[in-house]
Design a protein around this motif. Sequence first.
Motif, PDB file in Angstrom:
ATOM      1  N   LEU A   1      26.212  10.886  32.610  1.00 14.03           N
ATOM      2  CA  LEU A   1      25.283  12.000  32.413  1.00 14.03           C
ATOM      3  C   LEU A   1      25.960  13.137  31.649  1.00 14.03           C
ATOM      4  O   LEU A   1      25.397  13.684  30.683  1.00 14.03           O
ATOM      5  N   VAL A   2      27.192  13.498  32.067  1.00 11.46           N
ATOM      6  CA  VAL A   2      27.919  14.577  31.400  1.00 11.46           C
ATOM      7  C   VAL A   2      28.213  14.219  29.941  1.00 11.46           C
ATOM      8  O   VAL A   2      28.023  15.045  29.025  1.00 11.46           O
ATOM      9  N   ASP A   3      28.654  12.986  29.695  1.00 10.45           N
ATOM     10  CA  ASP A   3      28.951  12.550  28.319  1.00 10.45           C
ATOM     11  C   ASP A   3      27.708  12.592  27.439  1.00 10.45           C
ATOM     12  O   ASP A   3      27.760  13.017  26.263  1.00 10.45           O
ATOM     13  N   ASN A   4      26.574  12.163  28.008  1.00  6.95           N
ATOM     14  CA  ASN A   4      25.328  12.176  27.228  1.00  6.95           C
ATOM     15  C   ASN A   4      24.871  13.598  26.931  1.00  6.95           C
ATOM     16  O   ASN A   4      24.323  13.872  25.854  1.00  6.95           O
ATOM     17  N   ILE A   5      25.071  14.519  27.872  1.00  4.51           N
ATOM     18  CA  ILE A   5      24.702  15.927  27.637  1.00  4.51           C
ATOM     19  C   ILE A   5      25.567  16.519  26.517  1.00  4.51           C
ATOM     20  O   ILE A   5      25.073  17.229  25.628  1.00  4.51           O
ATOM     21  N   LYS A   6      26.873  16.228  26.554  1.00  3.67           N
ATOM     22  CA  LYS A   6      27.762  16.713  25.489  1.00  3.67           C
ATOM     23  C   LYS A   6      27.372  16.119  24.137  1.00  3.67           C
ATOM     24  O   LYS A   6      27.374  16.816  23.105  1.00  3.67           O
ATOM     25  N   ALA A   7      27.055  14.827  24.143  1.00  2.73           N
ATOM     26  CA  ALA A   7      26.621  14.193  22.897  1.00  2.73           C
ATOM     27  C   ALA A   7      25.328  14.835  22.391  1.00  2.73           C
ATOM     28  O   ALA A   7      25.116  15.021  21.178  1.00  2.73           O
ATOM     29  N   ASN A   8      24.447  15.194  23.326  1.00  3.61           N
ATOM     30  CA  ASN A   8      23.174  15.832  22.963  1.00  3.61           C
ATOM     31  C   ASN A   8      23.407  17.195  22.310  1.00  3.61           C
ATOM     32  O   ASN A   8      22.717  17.583  21.367  1.00  3.61           O
TER      33      ASN A   8
END
Length: 856
Positions: A117-124
Amino acid sequence: MKKIIKKIKRFTSEDFKKTLDRLFPWLSIAAVLLIAFMSYSLQRLYTHNELAAKISKIVNINEAIDNHINSEFSIIQTDLINEHLRQIDNLIDEISKNSDYTSFFNTPSSHKSFKDLVDNIKANEVVLNKFVTHKAVIMEKTLDLSATLRKTKEIRTLAGFFSRILLSRFGEIFDANLFSDDVRAYRYEISNSEEEGSQIDYNYSLLLSQLNEEIIQLIGIQERREQVSDLISASATELTEKLNNYSRSTKNLLNLILLFVATLMIIFMIKLRFNQQAKLKMREKELQIKEILEHSSDTVFEIDTKGVIQSVNYSKNKNKYPLIDTVLELMSPDGRPINIISELESKDKYSLNEIRRKKLRENADELDIPILEETLNQDVIITKEDESGYNFEYHERMYASPIRKLGKIIGANVVLIDFTKQLEAEYKQKQYAKKLEIYQHVDKETGLPNHLALSKDLNISRENGLRKYVVYISIDQFENFQFFYNDRTVSLILIEVSRTIRLCMRNYDIKTELYRLQEDKFCLVCEEEDKDRLAERLLNYFSSTIVLKDDLNHDITLNISLRLGFSNDTDTDSSDRLAQAKLAHQKARQIEAPYFIYEQNDENERTYRHNQIVSSMIRYALNNNKITAECQPIYDLTKPLPGENNYELFSYEILVRLYDDEGKIHYPGEFLGVAKQAGLYISITKAVINIAFDLVEKFDYVFSINLSSADMANTSVRELFNARLKKCKAPNRLTIEVLETEDIDQKMDDVLKFLNNVRNQGCHVAIDDFGSGFANIATILQLNIDYIKIDGSIIKRLPHDENSRAFLNMLSNFAASANYTMVAEFVSSQDILDQVKSLGIQYAQGYLLGKPAKMV
C-alpha cells in the motif's frame, strides 16, 4: 427429572467439592488474568477499527484525486492534489505510529500488504506529479496554438486539426496516433502539391505535432496512474480484510473468554454456596460430635501440659479412670509410663520435610526418628485392683493430638478405645482355627489322618530330605461290601480294617503313620523297613477271617484281602512318591498280584506321564484359546469341472486341532482319548461348536461338525448348541455328523430329541463312519438322516476287496431306494476314486481331492 437431580447431586458430591477447593486459587488467578486480557483485547479491537477507518479514508482521498483529474475540461488544481497527498501521507504516518502496529503489521502477510500500500501511494505521487506537469504543458501549448492560428498560411486545414484537439477535451474520441499520422500526411501532400499558392506552415504543424506528443505521453501517464490507483484500492481492500479477520478472531476469542469468565463466576457462586453449607455442616457436626461423645463407649480426655484432666466423657467403665483435676496416668504394654505431652513435644524437634527425608533412608528403621507427624498412637494398659486385691488389665488403644496456642502445645486431646474383648475374641479365633485345622486333617469315619494330612506330611518330608516310602492300600472286592451291606456296616468294616493295620504295625514295631484317603483307600508312610517283609506281615494279618457285629448286633464274618503298591523312598522328576505308589498299586491289580514295588519308567509310568503331558497340553489349549479347526472339502462327483480330479465343491467337514505352548499343531488321535479319560472332552466339543458357527457366519459354504451320542446327551453341550443355533442366520448350512459309538443305542432318546430339534431349525443330519461296527440299517432308519458317510476302512479296500465292493453296492441300492445320499471318506488314490464313482456314490472326500486346511 430424576436423572437431572441425580446429575446435580453427583456434581455437588464431596469429590467435586474437594477438587474445587484445590483448584479455587488457580481459578481466581485465571479469572484476573482473563479479565486483564479482555481489557487488552478490547483496546486492540478498538485500534483495529481505527486502522480500518484510516485505510478506508486513504481510499476515499485517492478516489477524490481520481475524480478531480479525470475531468478533461477542468483546470488542474495543483494545491488541491498536493493537499490530498499530504493527507494520505499523514494517515500512513499515523498508522505506522499506532500502538497496535507492531502486533499486527509485523506478521509477514500483513507487513507485505501494508508495504504494498505504501509503495503504491509513493508511486501514485510520482505519477501525479508527472501528470500535473504534462497537463500544464499541454494547456500552455494549446493557448499558444490558439493565439497564432489566425496567422497561419493554411488556416482552414490547421483550424480543423486544432479543433480536433480542443474537442477531445470535451469528450470527443481522440486518437493521438491517428492525429499524428494525419498531420504528417498533410505536410507531405502540401509539399508535393503543384497547386499554385500551396505552402506549408511548418511552424504551426510542428507545434501541432509537439502538442500531440505531449498528449500521447499524458495518456500513458494517465494509464499508469489508473493502474497505480487500482493497486492502491486492491492493497487497501486486502489490508482492510485482514484487519477485519483479525478483529473477527479477536471477537471470537473475547466471546470464548466471556463464556469462560461467566463459567468462573458461576463456579465462584457455587464456591460461596459451598462455604455457607460447610459452615452450617461444621456447626451441625460440632453438635453431633458433642452428642456422640456423650454417648460413646470410648473415653475422650482433655489434659493440660502436666497431664491433669480438664474435661472427660467417661465410657461405661468410668470407674477405671481417674477423675477431673487428677493426673491421667497411662502405661505402655512393656511397663513404661507414658508422658503424653513430652512425647508430643518431642515430635516438634523434626520438621515435616526432615521426617520425609529421613524416612527415605535405607537405615531409617535403625534410627531413632519419630515417623508420625503430629498424632501420638500407642497401645496402653490400665491396671485396676478389685475389692479382693485381684489386678484387672484393660487393654486400650490411645490416640493423642496436641492442642496449640500461638504454635505452643498447651495440652492434648486423648482418646482411649478399649480392645480387651477384641484380644479375647482374637485368642478364641486362633484356638478355633487350630482346632479347625486339626479337624480338617482328620477322617471323620475312622479318626485317621486324611489326604490333606498326608500331603502336608509328604511336603515336610520332602523339604527335610527324609527318605520315606509310601504304601498305597486298597480292599479287594470292596464294591461287593457296598452292594451287600448298608452304609453303617460298610463304615464298621473300614474302621475294623484301619484298626487291624494299626495293630499289625504296633505288634511288629514298625515306624509308620496310617492315613485314610477315600472309600477303601489307605496309605502308610514308612522308613527303614524292608518292603517285601512289610507286605508279607501286612497280608498275613488279613489272611484269617474277621468277625464284627453290624448295626443290628448280628455277627458278620468277612474274608478281607488287601492289595498294596510300594513307592521308592524319594521323589523322581517324573512322579512323586504318592504317584509312584498308585502306579505300583495299578500294576499289582493288572498282574493280579497282592503287591507290587514301583519300577521307574515302566509301561504304567510311561502311560501316566504321557497322560499328564497330554492333559496339561489340552488344558493349556482350552485356557489360551488354542483349540482350532481345519476344514476338509467334500466334492460332488456328478459335477466335474475342467482339470484332473476337479469337481464342484459340496461342503467342508470341520476337523478339530489344537496348538501346544510351543505352537506345534496336534491332531485328534493324539489327544481325544486322554481328553475323554480326563474329563476334558466336553470342553473341546464346546470349543469346536463355537468354531463351527463362526465359520457358518463368516463363509458362504456348507459345514459339517462331528457330535457323539455323549455330546448330544450332555445338557451343557445342548444348551450351547441351541443358543448359537437361535442366533445363526443360515442354519441350513450346518450338518450334524453323528459319530458311531457303542453307547448310541443306550442314549437314543437324547440323540433323537436333539436331532429332531436341530433338523426342525434347518440343519441337516449325517451318520459318520458307517460300517465301523456299531451302527446298522435300523440305526439309520431310526435317526432319519440325510447323508451316510462310509467309514474309510471300507473305502480303502475297494480296489482289492470284493466283499467291500459288494457291501457298498448293496448299501448304494438301499440308499437310492430310501432317498439317502452317500459320502465316501478317505479317497486317497485314483483306483479308489474310480471304484467310488462306479458304485454311484455322489460325494467324496480325501487327500486325492483336497487336504484339510485352515479357512482364511
